[in-house]
Write a protein that holds these residues in place. Sequence first.
Motif, PDB file in Angstrom:
ATOM      1  N   ALA A  22       0.833  -1.209   0.000  1.00 44.77           N
ATOM      2  CA  ALA A  22       0.000   0.000   0.000  1.00 44.77           C
ATOM      3  C   ALA A  22       0.866   1.258   0.000  1.00 44.77           C
ATOM      4  O   ALA A  22       0.602   2.207  -0.741  1.00 44.77           O
ATOM      5  N   VAL A  23       1.900   1.278   0.816  1.00 42.29           N
ATOM      6  CA  VAL A  23       2.803   2.441   0.865  1.00 42.29           C
ATOM      7  C   VAL A  23       3.529   2.599  -0.466  1.00 42.29           C
ATOM      8  O   VAL A  23       3.610   3.703  -1.013  1.00 42.29           O
ATOM      9  N   PHE A  24       4.042   1.525  -1.019  1.00 41.83           N
ATOM     10  CA  PHE A  24       4.747   1.570  -2.298  1.00 41.83           C
ATOM     11  C   PHE A  24       3.828   2.098  -3.404  1.00 41.83           C
ATOM     12  O   PHE A  24       4.206   2.950  -4.202  1.00 41.83           O
ATOM     13  N   THR A  25       2.588   1.620  -3.434  1.00 46.81           N
ATOM     14  CA  THR A  25       1.615   2.066  -4.435  1.00 46.81           C
ATOM     15  C   THR A  25       1.326   3.551  -4.282  1.00 46.81           C
ATOM     16  O   THR A  25       1.238   4.287  -5.266  1.00 46.81           O
ATOM     17  N   SER A  26       1.189   4.019  -3.059  1.00 48.17           N
ATOM     18  CA  SER A  26       0.939   5.445  -2.812  1.00 48.17           C
ATOM     19  C   SER A  26       2.101   6.308  -3.281  1.00 48.17           C
ATOM     20  O   SER A  26       1.895   7.364  -3.869  1.00 48.17           O
ATOM     21  N   VAL A  27       3.316   5.851  -3.020  1.00 49.89           N
ATOM     22  CA  VAL A  27       4.498   6.609  -3.445  1.00 49.89           C
ATOM     23  C   VAL A  27       4.567   6.687  -4.970  1.00 49.89           C
ATOM     24  O   VAL A  27       4.805   7.748  -5.545  1.00 49.89           O
ATOM     25  N   ILE A  28       4.326   5.580  -5.639  1.00 47.25           N
ATOM     26  CA  ILE A  28       4.368   5.551  -7.108  1.00 47.25           C
ATOM     27  C   ILE A  28       3.269   6.439  -7.687  1.00 47.25           C
ATOM     28  O   ILE A  28       3.497   7.207  -8.631  1.00 47.25           O
ATOM     29  N   ALA A  29       2.071   6.377  -7.130  1.00 50.77           N
ATOM     30  CA  ALA A  29       0.959   7.202  -7.617  1.00 50.77           C
ATOM     31  C   ALA A  29       1.258   8.684  -7.415  1.00 50.77           C
ATOM     32  O   ALA A  29       1.016   9.500  -8.309  1.00 50.77           O
ATOM     33  N   SER A  30       1.805   9.040  -6.264  1.00 52.65           N
ATOM     34  CA  SER A  30       2.154  10.441  -6.009  1.00 52.65           C
ATOM     35  C   SER A  30       3.239  10.917  -6.968  1.00 52.65           C
ATOM     36  O   SER A  30       3.178  12.033  -7.480  1.00 52.65           O
ATOM     37  N   ALA A  31       4.217  10.080  -7.210  1.00 55.39           N
ATOM     38  CA  ALA A  31       5.292  10.455  -8.139  1.00 55.39           C
ATOM     39  C   ALA A  31       4.742  10.668  -9.541  1.00 55.39           C
ATOM     40  O   ALA A  31       5.158  11.586 -10.253  1.00 55.39           O
ATOM     41  N   ALA A  32       3.785   9.855  -9.937  1.00 54.45           N
ATOM     42  CA  ALA A  32       3.201  10.001 -11.277  1.00 54.45           C
ATOM     43  C   ALA A  32       2.405  11.293 -11.383  1.00 54.45           C
ATOM     44  O   ALA A  32       2.454  11.975 -12.403  1.00 54.45           O
ATOM     45  N   VAL A  33       1.683  11.644 -10.336  1.00 49.48           N
ATOM     46  CA  VAL A  33       0.868  12.863 -10.357  1.00 49.48           C
ATOM     47  C   VAL A  33       1.744  14.106 -10.318  1.00 49.48           C
ATOM     48  O   VAL A  33       1.472  15.083 -11.000  1.00 49.48           O
ATOM     49  N   TYR A  34       2.806  14.081  -9.534  1.00 53.28           N
ATOM     50  CA  TYR A  34       3.635  15.267  -9.346  1.00 53.28           C
ATOM     51  C   TYR A  34       4.886  15.292 -10.217  1.00 53.28           C
ATOM     52  O   TYR A  34       5.700  16.195 -10.096  1.00 53.28           O
ATOM     53  N   ALA A  35       5.044  14.332 -11.116  1.00 51.19           N
ATOM     54  CA  ALA A  35       6.189  14.334 -12.022  1.00 51.19           C
ATOM     55  C   ALA A  35       6.033  15.490 -13.011  1.00 51.19           C
ATOM     56  O   ALA A  35       4.971  15.666 -13.595  1.00 51.19           O
ATOM     57  N   PRO A  36       7.067  16.293 -13.190  1.00 48.65           N
ATOM     58  CA  PRO A  36       6.951  17.418 -14.114  1.00 48.65           C
ATOM     59  C   PRO A  36       6.991  16.948 -15.564  1.00 48.65           C
ATOM     60  O   PRO A  36       7.577  15.908 -15.869  1.00 48.65           O
ATOM     61  N   PRO A  37       6.387  17.716 -16.463  1.00 49.80           N
ATOM     62  CA  PRO A  37       6.491  17.374 -17.873  1.00 49.80           C
ATOM     63  C   PRO A  37       7.912  17.656 -18.361  1.00 49.80           C
ATOM     64  O   PRO A  37       8.627  18.461 -17.756  1.00 49.80           O
ATOM     65  N   ALA A  38       8.324  17.026 -19.441  1.00 49.84           N
ATOM     66  CA  ALA A  38       9.661  17.290 -19.993  1.00 49.84           C
ATOM     67  C   ALA A  38       9.756  18.727 -20.498  1.00 49.84           C
ATOM     68  O   ALA A  38      10.787  19.388 -20.352  1.00 49.84           O
ATOM     69  N   VAL A  39       8.674  19.219 -21.089  1.00 51.83           N
ATOM     70  CA  VAL A  39       8.595  20.588 -21.604  1.00 51.83           C
ATOM     71  C   VAL A  39       7.260  21.161 -21.160  1.00 51.83           C
ATOM     72  O   VAL A  39       6.250  20.479 -21.196  1.00 51.83           O
ATOM     73  N   GLY A  40       7.256  22.397 -20.719  1.00 47.58           N
ATOM     74  CA  GLY A  40       6.007  23.044 -20.317  1.00 47.58           C
ATOM     75  C   GLY A  40       6.084  23.596 -18.908  1.00 47.58           C
ATOM     76  O   GLY A  40       7.171  23.786 -18.358  1.00 47.58           O
ATOM     77  N   GLU A  41       4.905  23.843 -18.322  1.00 47.50           N
ATOM     78  CA  GLU A  41       4.828  24.418 -16.978  1.00 47.50           C
ATOM     79  C   GLU A  41       5.221  23.412 -15.916  1.00 47.50           C
ATOM     80  O   GLU A  41       4.781  22.269 -15.943  1.00 47.50           O
ATOM     81  N   MET A  42       6.023  23.883 -14.972  1.00 48.23           N
ATOM     82  CA  MET A  42       6.446  23.035 -13.858  1.00 48.23           C
ATOM     83  C   MET A  42       6.795  23.911 -12.673  1.00 48.23           C
ATOM     84  O   MET A  42       7.121  25.087 -12.831  1.00 48.23           O
ATOM     85  N   GLY A  43       6.694  23.337 -11.504  1.00 52.07           N
ATOM     86  CA  GLY A  43       7.153  24.021 -10.302  1.00 52.07           C
ATOM     87  C   GLY A  43       8.627  23.742 -10.126  1.00 52.07           C
ATOM     88  O   GLY A  43       9.090  22.621 -10.310  1.00 52.07           O
ATOM     89  N   VAL A  44       9.379  24.790  -9.803  1.00 53.21           N
ATOM     90  CA  VAL A  44      10.814  24.649  -9.574  1.00 53.21           C
ATOM     91  C   VAL A  44      11.071  25.001  -8.111  1.00 53.21           C
ATOM     92  O   VAL A  44      10.744  26.101  -7.661  1.00 53.21           O
TER      93      VAL A  44
END
Length: 111
Positions: A22-44
Motif C-alpha cells: 500500500a505504501v509503495f503504491t501510494s508513493v508511485i501514484a504520487s510520483a506520477a501525479v507530481y512528475a513534471p512534464p519534460a517541456v512546459g509548466e512546472m514548479g521549480v
Amino acid sequence: MGSSGQGPQSSGRQLLPAALVAVFTSVIASAAVYAPPAVGEMGVVFAPWMNEAEIMGAVVAAGGRIVDTSRLPNVIVAYGLDDAFQARVRDHGAWFTVAAIGLCAGSGDGV
C-alpha cells in the motif's frame, strides 16, 4: 479456551506485506501525479533561504520563462522550453522540479 498460536504480534506481522504494498503504491501514484512534464509548466523548488530575485534569475539563466509565483516563497512556476531545462535549472541552484498542480498563488477571494 485453546490458543491458536497467533497473538497480536503475529497478526501484525501478517499485515506487514500488505502495508508495504500500500505504501509503495501510494508513493508511485504520487510520483506520477507530481512528475513534471519534460517541456512546459512546472514548479521549480529552490532552497528556502534563496530570495525571489535569485530564484527568478536562476530560472531565466537556465533558459526558462517565469509563469507565476507560488504559495511557497522558494517555489516558482516556470515554463521549460526544452527537455534539458530541468537539468540546467538544477545546475543554477534548484533542488528539483514538480508538476505545477496547485502551486500558483491564488488571490484568496475565492474567485
